[in-house]
Design a protein around this motif. Structure first.
Motif, PDB file in Angstrom:
ATOM      1  N   SER A 172     -55.424  30.813  42.574  1.00 32.56           N
ATOM      2  CA  SER A 172     -54.608  29.853  43.309  1.00 32.56           C
ATOM      3  C   SER A 172     -53.434  30.583  43.936  1.00 32.56           C
ATOM      4  O   SER A 172     -53.032  31.659  43.473  1.00 32.56           O
ATOM      5  CB  SER A 172     -54.090  28.762  42.366  1.00 32.56           C
ATOM      6  OG  SER A 172     -53.059  28.011  42.951  1.00 32.56           O
ATOM      7  N   ALA A 201     -50.654  29.695  43.445  1.00 30.21           N
ATOM      8  CA  ALA A 201     -49.670  29.673  42.352  1.00 30.21           C
ATOM      9  C   ALA A 201     -49.660  30.983  41.581  1.00 30.21           C
ATOM     10  O   ALA A 201     -48.677  31.302  40.907  1.00 30.21           O
ATOM     11  CB  ALA A 201     -49.954  28.509  41.404  1.00 30.21           C
ATOM     12  N   ALA A 202     -50.724  31.758  41.676  1.00 30.80           N
ATOM     13  CA  ALA A 202     -50.749  33.076  41.032  1.00 30.80           C
ATOM     14  C   ALA A 202     -49.804  34.036  41.724  1.00 30.80           C
ATOM     15  O   ALA A 202     -49.411  35.062  41.143  1.00 30.80           O
ATOM     16  CB  ALA A 202     -52.170  33.640  41.049  1.00 30.80           C
ATOM     17  N   GLY A 230     -45.874  30.571  42.533  1.00 23.90           N
ATOM     18  CA  GLY A 230     -45.872  29.288  41.830  1.00 23.90           C
ATOM     19  C   GLY A 230     -44.566  28.535  42.020  1.00 23.90           C
ATOM     20  O   GLY A 230     -43.498  29.115  42.191  1.00 23.90           O
ATOM     21  N   GLN A 267     -44.896  24.614  37.418  1.00 25.33           N
ATOM     22  CA  GLN A 267     -46.236  25.202  37.417  1.00 25.33           C
ATOM     23  C   GLN A 267     -46.374  26.388  36.462  1.00 25.33           C
ATOM     24  O   GLN A 267     -47.259  27.224  36.653  1.00 25.33           O
ATOM     25  CB  GLN A 267     -46.611  25.666  38.831  1.00 25.33           C
ATOM     26  CG  GLN A 267     -46.967  24.554  39.790  1.00 25.33           C
ATOM     27  CD  GLN A 267     -47.582  25.087  41.083  1.00 25.33           C
ATOM     28  OE1 GLN A 267     -47.183  26.127  41.596  1.00 25.33           O
ATOM     29  NE2 GLN A 267     -48.558  24.366  41.607  1.00 25.33           N
ATOM     30  N   TYR A 323     -49.843  26.330  34.782  1.00 25.37           N
ATOM     31  CA  TYR A 323     -50.871  26.471  35.824  1.00 25.37           C
ATOM     32  C   TYR A 323     -50.834  27.868  36.437  1.00 25.37           C
ATOM     33  O   TYR A 323     -51.869  28.518  36.591  1.00 25.37           O
ATOM     34  CB  TYR A 323     -50.649  25.404  36.896  1.00 25.37           C
ATOM     35  CG  TYR A 323     -51.688  25.399  37.988  1.00 25.37           C
ATOM     36  CD1 TYR A 323     -52.978  24.944  37.732  1.00 25.37           C
ATOM     37  CD2 TYR A 323     -51.386  25.833  39.277  1.00 25.37           C
ATOM     38  CE1 TYR A 323     -53.944  24.934  38.731  1.00 25.37           C
ATOM     39  CE2 TYR A 323     -52.346  25.827  40.282  1.00 25.37           C
ATOM     40  CZ  TYR A 323     -53.623  25.376  40.007  1.00 25.37           C
ATOM     41  OH  TYR A 323     -54.576  25.372  40.996  1.00 25.37           O
ATOM     42  N   ALA A 324     -49.633  28.343  36.784  1.00 21.51           N
ATOM     43  CA  ALA A 324     -49.497  29.679  37.361  1.00 21.51           C
ATOM     44  C   ALA A 324     -49.941  30.756  36.371  1.00 21.51           C
ATOM     45  O   ALA A 324     -50.551  31.759  36.761  1.00 21.51           O
ATOM     46  CB  ALA A 324     -48.054  29.922  37.801  1.00 21.51           C
ATOM     47  N   LYS A 370     -53.809  30.700  36.425  1.00 26.42           N
ATOM     48  CA  LYS A 370     -54.377  31.217  37.669  1.00 26.42           C
ATOM     49  C   LYS A 370     -53.966  32.673  37.908  1.00 26.42           C
ATOM     50  O   LYS A 370     -54.712  33.439  38.527  1.00 26.42           O
ATOM     51  CB  LYS A 370     -53.953  30.335  38.844  1.00 26.42           C
ATOM     52  CG  LYS A 370     -54.524  28.920  38.770  1.00 26.42           C
ATOM     53  CD  LYS A 370     -56.054  28.930  38.726  1.00 26.42           C
ATOM     54  CE  LYS A 370     -56.648  27.540  38.782  1.00 26.42           C
ATOM     55  NZ  LYS A 370     -58.127  27.542  38.805  1.00 26.42           N
ATOM     56  N   GLY A 371     -52.792  33.052  37.417  1.00 23.81           N
ATOM     57  CA  GLY A 371     -52.390  34.454  37.474  1.00 23.81           C
ATOM     58  C   GLY A 371     -53.282  35.306  36.592  1.00 23.81           C
ATOM     59  O   GLY A 371     -53.600  36.451  36.921  1.00 23.81           O
TER      60      GLY A 371
END
Length: 263
Positions: free
Chosen positions: A155, A157-158, A161, A165, A168-169, A172-173
């Motif tokens: 994402s 967000a990686a 972000g 987040q 979530y980050a 996705k990171g």
């Protein structure tokens, strides 16, 4: 890797970006194993596309026994069709935004963090590890002796972000970070690993945003001045399947947009 007469295992395949990918790969001759928790949607998609090249498995990606049952069912189907695995695409994911401490100075419940990490990271690794023994033993394809590809979903967000987040980050990171070592681990088998990092796309997740948040995001878009669509994502997945030189990389799919720290 060619698409025709290959099986594609797609988690989260009954909605959003996963569903767009199901439709695209099926249209290009692929056999599709759809893994999703939503049985109503999953069965409807099989009815829509036909059961000759689609199969649905009700799957909870946070439950190893459920994932194993779906992989076992898929391999049994492959034995009937003769279409070996071409790619694994773990597209199931959740957002669940929230800061680690709220306005009342209360820490976020750990369960909310667990949901995001378990689906977006643990579930991804679990599906991949259970599929790999069935990929490493397939007959490699000339001219490069390729056996398949793992296409992960990271994402924006990686990279950038936004507030709320953190979980979530982090998930996705982690997907972004593991792409290269996964590619290196699998190189000896002729299996590639690539990640796609979409930005603001039309999906079930973004559909839950308020109009205020949606309009704020649209203001920072570069070009095109619209959210990404499932078809845009699916075309990138198809390119990752077909282009053998794509390996070990995370591809930003964001129209040049960089998310701001505040909306």
């Amino acid at each position: 890797m060619h698409i025709q007469n290959r099986t594609f295992i797609i988690s989260g395949g009954a909605s959003g970006l996963g569903l767009a990918t199901v439709r695209d790969l099926h249209a290009h001759g692929g056999y599709i194993s759809i893994l999703d928790l939503n049985a109503e949607n999953g069965n409807a998609i099989v009815n829509e596309l036909g059961s000759d090249r689609t199969k649905f498995f009700e799957t909870d990606v946070t439950d190893t026994s459920s994932v194993q049952a779906a992989v076992t069912g898929t391999t049994a189907w492959i034995a009937q069709t003769g279409a070996p695995i071409g790619a694994v695409i773990p597209a199931a994911g959740v957002g669940s935004p929230g800061k680690l401490v709220d306005r009342h100075n209360e820490p976020i419940p750990l369960e909310r963090l667990d949901v995001v990490i378990n689906i977006n990271l643990r579930g991804v690794l679990d599906l991949i590890r259970l599929c790999l023994p069935h990929m490493t033993t397939t007959t490699p394809l000339p001219p490069d002796n390729e056996r398949g590809v793992i296409i992960l979903v990271s994402s924006s967000a990686a990279f950038d972000g936004q507030p709320g987040q953190v979980a979530y980050a982090a998930s996705k990171g982690a997907i972004r970070s593991l792409t290269l070592p996964l590619a290196r681990d699998l190189a000896q088998y002729g299996i590639r690993a690539v990640s796609i990092a979409p930005s603001y796309f039309e999906s079930n997740m973004t559909a839950q945003m308020s109009d205020k948040v949606r309009k704020s995001l649209e203001r920072v878009l570069e070009f095109p001045k619209r959210p990404g669509k499932g078809e845009d994502f699916a075309r990138m997945v198809r390119h990752c399947v077909e282009n053998v030189m794509l390996n070990g990389e995370t591809i930003r799919l964001d129209g040049g947009t960089r998310m701001p720290s505040k909306l």
